[in-house]
Scaffold this active site. Structure first.
Site, PDB file in Angstrom:
ATOM      1  N   ASP A  17       0.977  -1.261  -0.793  1.00 30.03           N
ATOM      2  CA  ASP A  17      -0.161   0.235   0.094  1.00 30.03           C
ATOM      3  C   ASP A  17       0.501   0.626  -0.013  1.00 30.03           C
ATOM      4  O   ASP A  17       1.923   1.555   1.185  1.00 30.03           O
ATOM      5  CB  ASP A  17      -0.567   0.171   1.117  1.00 30.03           C
ATOM      6  CG  ASP A  17      -1.489   0.960   1.552  1.00 30.03           C
ATOM      7  OD1 ASP A  17      -1.649   2.276   0.870  1.00 30.03           O
ATOM      8  OD2 ASP A  17      -2.668   1.320   2.431  1.00 30.03           O
ATOM      9  N   ASN A  31      -6.244  12.648 -11.007  1.00 30.71           N
ATOM     10  CA  ASN A  31      -7.059  12.923 -12.173  1.00 30.71           C
ATOM     11  C   ASN A  31      -7.461  14.469 -12.022  1.00 30.71           C
ATOM     12  O   ASN A  31      -6.318  15.659 -11.244  1.00 30.71           O
ATOM     13  CB  ASN A  31      -8.690  12.797 -12.081  1.00 30.71           C
ATOM     14  CG  ASN A  31      -9.773  13.413 -11.201  1.00 30.71           C
ATOM     15  OD1 ASN A  31      -9.169  14.622 -11.088  1.00 30.71           O
ATOM     16  ND2 ASN A  31      -9.554  12.615 -10.130  1.00 30.71           N
ATOM     17  N   VAL A  40      -6.003   4.917  -5.347  1.00 36.21           N
ATOM     18  CA  VAL A  40      -5.325   4.727  -4.630  1.00 36.21           C
ATOM     19  C   VAL A  40      -5.420   6.830  -4.654  1.00 36.21           C
ATOM     20  O   VAL A  40      -5.187   7.231  -3.078  1.00 36.21           O
ATOM     21  CB  VAL A  40      -3.235   4.882  -5.779  1.00 36.21           C
ATOM     22  CG1 VAL A  40      -3.820   5.680  -6.958  1.00 36.21           C
ATOM     23  CG2 VAL A  40      -2.703   4.698  -4.903  1.00 36.21           C
ATOM     24  N   ASP A  41      -5.678   7.559  -5.308  1.00 37.46           N
ATOM     25  CA  ASP A  41      -6.341   8.969  -5.174  1.00 37.46           C
ATOM     26  C   ASP A  41      -6.849   9.056  -3.591  1.00 37.46           C
ATOM     27  O   ASP A  41      -6.051  10.060  -2.611  1.00 37.46           O
ATOM     28  CB  ASP A  41      -6.793   9.422  -6.234  1.00 37.46           C
ATOM     29  CG  ASP A  41      -6.661  10.956  -6.548  1.00 37.46           C
ATOM     30  OD1 ASP A  41      -6.374  11.922  -5.363  1.00 37.46           O
ATOM     31  OD2 ASP A  41      -7.618  11.470  -7.051  1.00 37.46           O
ATOM     32  N   SER A 130      -2.409   4.548 -14.216  1.00 37.82           N
ATOM     33  CA  SER A 130      -3.481   4.901 -15.556  1.00 37.82           C
ATOM     34  C   SER A 130      -3.715   3.033 -15.366  1.00 37.82           C
ATOM     35  O   SER A 130      -4.931   2.734 -16.561  1.00 37.82           O
ATOM     36  CB  SER A 130      -2.837   5.092 -16.164  1.00 37.82           C
ATOM     37  OG  SER A 130      -2.568   6.458 -16.310  1.00 37.82           O
ATOM     38  N   THR A 131      -3.469   2.376 -14.261  1.00 39.69           N
ATOM     39  CA  THR A 131      -3.985   1.147 -14.720  1.00 39.69           C
ATOM     40  C   THR A 131      -4.643   0.602 -13.396  1.00 39.69           C
ATOM     41  O   THR A 131      -5.204  -0.913 -14.160  1.00 39.69           O
ATOM     42  CB  THR A 131      -2.267  -0.213 -14.065  1.00 39.69           C
ATOM     43  OG1 THR A 131      -2.517  -0.097 -12.486  1.00 39.69           O
ATOM     44  CG2 THR A 131      -1.363  -0.013 -14.591  1.00 39.69           C
ATOM     45  N   TYR A 134      -8.297   4.242 -15.393  1.00 40.03           N
ATOM     46  CA  TYR A 134      -8.303   4.429 -16.604  1.00 40.03           C
ATOM     47  C   TYR A 134      -7.737   3.743 -17.378  1.00 40.03           C
ATOM     48  O   TYR A 134      -7.681   3.726 -18.529  1.00 40.03           O
ATOM     49  CB  TYR A 134      -6.566   5.589 -16.911  1.00 40.03           C
ATOM     50  CG  TYR A 134      -7.440   7.078 -15.826  1.00 40.03           C
ATOM     51  CD1 TYR A 134      -9.073   7.422 -15.541  1.00 40.03           C
ATOM     52  CD2 TYR A 134      -6.204   8.121 -15.959  1.00 40.03           C
ATOM     53  CE1 TYR A 134      -9.406   8.346 -14.989  1.00 40.03           C
ATOM     54  CE2 TYR A 134      -6.678   9.140 -15.480  1.00 40.03           C
ATOM     55  CZ  TYR A 134      -8.065  10.015 -14.682  1.00 40.03           C
ATOM     56  OH  TYR A 134      -8.507  11.009 -15.202  1.00 40.03           O
TER      57      TYR A 134
HETATM   58  N1  AR6 Z   1      -1.433   1.618  -3.209  1.00 43.45           N
HETATM   59  C1  AR6 Z   1      -0.969   1.248  -4.503  1.00 43.45           C
HETATM   60  N2  AR6 Z   1      -1.742   1.006  -4.619  1.00 43.45           N
HETATM   61  C2  AR6 Z   1      -2.880   1.388  -5.195  1.00 43.45           C
HETATM   62  C3  AR6 Z   1      -3.407   1.568  -4.203  1.00 43.45           C
HETATM   63  C4  AR6 Z   1      -2.138   1.657  -2.676  1.00 43.45           C
HETATM   64  N3  AR6 Z   1      -2.534   1.967  -1.544  1.00 43.45           N
HETATM   65  N4  AR6 Z   1      -4.854   0.973  -3.833  1.00 43.45           N
HETATM   66  C5  AR6 Z   1      -4.649   0.665  -5.967  1.00 43.45           C
HETATM   67  N5  AR6 Z   1      -3.624   0.937  -6.696  1.00 43.45           N
HETATM   68  P1  AR6 Z   1      -6.159   3.995 -10.001  1.00 43.45           P
HETATM   69  P2  AR6 Z   1      -5.418   5.731 -12.550  1.00 43.45           P
HETATM   70  C6  AR6 Z   1      -3.598   0.851  -8.358  1.00 43.45           C
HETATM   71  O1  AR6 Z   1      -7.571   4.058 -10.293  1.00 43.45           O
HETATM   72  O2  AR6 Z   1      -5.841   4.459 -13.480  1.00 43.45           O
HETATM   73  C7  AR6 Z   1      -9.387   7.729  -9.011  1.00 43.45           C
HETATM   74  O3  AR6 Z   1     -10.605   8.213  -8.949  1.00 43.45           O
HETATM   75  C8  AR6 Z   1      -4.411  -0.122  -8.323  1.00 43.45           C
HETATM   76  O4  AR6 Z   1      -4.763  -1.197  -8.116  1.00 43.45           O
HETATM   77  O5  AR6 Z   1      -5.794   4.275  -8.858  1.00 43.45           O
HETATM   78  O6  AR6 Z   1      -4.549   6.304 -12.558  1.00 43.45           O
HETATM   79  C9  AR6 Z   1      -8.311   8.897  -9.050  1.00 43.45           C
HETATM   80  O7  AR6 Z   1      -9.208   9.767  -9.231  1.00 43.45           O
HETATM   81  C10 AR6 Z   1      -4.034   0.695  -9.609  1.00 43.45           C
HETATM   82  O8  AR6 Z   1      -3.029  -1.025  -9.954  1.00 43.45           O
HETATM   83  O9  AR6 Z   1      -5.811   5.341 -10.711  1.00 43.45           O
HETATM   84  C11 AR6 Z   1      -8.855   9.405 -10.841  1.00 43.45           C
HETATM   85  O10 AR6 Z   1      -9.800   9.646 -11.235  1.00 43.45           O
HETATM   86  C12 AR6 Z   1      -3.137   1.286 -10.261  1.00 43.45           C
HETATM   87  O11 AR6 Z   1      -3.093   1.810  -8.406  1.00 43.45           O
HETATM   88  C13 AR6 Z   1      -8.647   8.183 -11.090  1.00 43.45           C
HETATM   89  O12 AR6 Z   1      -8.806   7.171 -10.679  1.00 43.45           O
HETATM   90  C14 AR6 Z   1      -4.122   2.603 -10.459  1.00 43.45           C
HETATM   91  O13 AR6 Z   1      -5.450   2.689 -10.532  1.00 43.45           O
HETATM   92  C15 AR6 Z   1      -7.050   7.637 -11.876  1.00 43.45           C
HETATM   93  O14 AR6 Z   1      -7.387   6.265 -12.709  1.00 43.45           O
END
Ligand code: AR6
Length: 199
Positions: A17, A31, A40-41, A130-131, A134
């Site tokens: 995490d 975003n 993660v955000d 982005s994974t 997005y």
């Molecule tokens: N620690 C590490 N990795 C994580 C965690 C964590 N605590 N939580 C999730 N992940 P995403 P995006 C991984 O959706 O695709 C948000 O709503 C997760 O498994 O967080 O860039 C923003 O506000 C995945 O592999 O980010 C934007 O609107 C990775 O983090 C949008 O999502 C990224 O998933 C951005 O989408």
């Protein structure tokens, strides 16, 4: 898993995490609004507390009234998190691969590293930008993350450690494969170079 890049510089891949990472900064997959979201955000804002959101709101009002463009990055303090800073970047939404997604994803990594260098930081942790929401496919995203982080870390003046933090075992496996592929291709490059040097 780690790649030693010389001069004591390390690129590491770990599962966990990212909100628990005690690197100088952690990167947020934000975003353009900079006002929070899921994934993660959401985890970073929940764990770090309201001061991060308030600083993001000030950045929106002063430097980025139209939102932070995709591929760019800005820093805030990290509130209650163990890190000192959060570097917020915006990765591309996957639209099938023909909308400069690869270039924009590399830019998100590069610009985050540039901001960390400007702050004189020595360690930085990235999520797999982005994974998630997005939709960027995991394999090419891992390759871009490793290659861009390694290239930038080699040239960095202050950074000594970049950690790529993946959330689950499936993502860790993909990074492992890409890291093996990447270090093999690096060896080929080194051999080519040393042959050239001998001539
Ligand atoms: N620690 C590490 N990795 C994580 C965690 C964590 N605590 N939580 C999730 N992940 P995403 P995006 C991984 O959706 O695709 C948000 O709503 C997760 O498994 O967080 O860039 C923003 O506000 C995945 O592999 O980010 C934007 O609107 C990775 O983090 C949008 O999502 C990224 O998933 C951005 O989408």
């Amino acid at each position: 898993m780690r790649l030693e890049l010389g001069n004591g510089k390390l690129l590491e891949v770990v599962q966990g995490d990212i909100t628990r990472e005690a690197t100088d900064a952690i990167v947020n997959a934000a975003n353009s609004s900079l006002l929070g979201g899921g994934g993660v955000d959401g985890a970073i804002h929940r764990a770090g507390g309201r001061s991060i959101l308030e600083e993001c709101q000030r950045i929106r009002q002063t430097r980025h009234p139209g939102g932070l463009p995709t591929g760019q990055a800005v820093a805030t303090a990290a509130g209650r998190l163990p890190a000192r800073y959060v570097i917020h970047t915006v990765g591309p939404v996957w639209r099938g691969g023909g909308s400069r997604e690869a270039e924009l994803l590399a830019s998100a990594y590069r610009e985050s590293i540039r901001v960390a260098e400007e702050l004189g930081l020595s360690s930085l942790a990235f999520p797999a930008i982005s994974t998630g929401a997005y939709g960027f496919p995991a394999e090419p995203a891992a390759e871009i993350a490793l290659r861009t982080a390694a290239d930038e870390l080699r040239q960095a003046q202050h950074l000594r450690l970049i950690k790529l933090v993946v959330f689950d075992a499936a993502a860790l496996n993909i990074y492992r494969q890409e890291l093996e592929r990447f270090s093999r291709s690096e060896k080929i490059e080194r051999t080519d170079r040393s042959i050239k040097n001998e001539n």
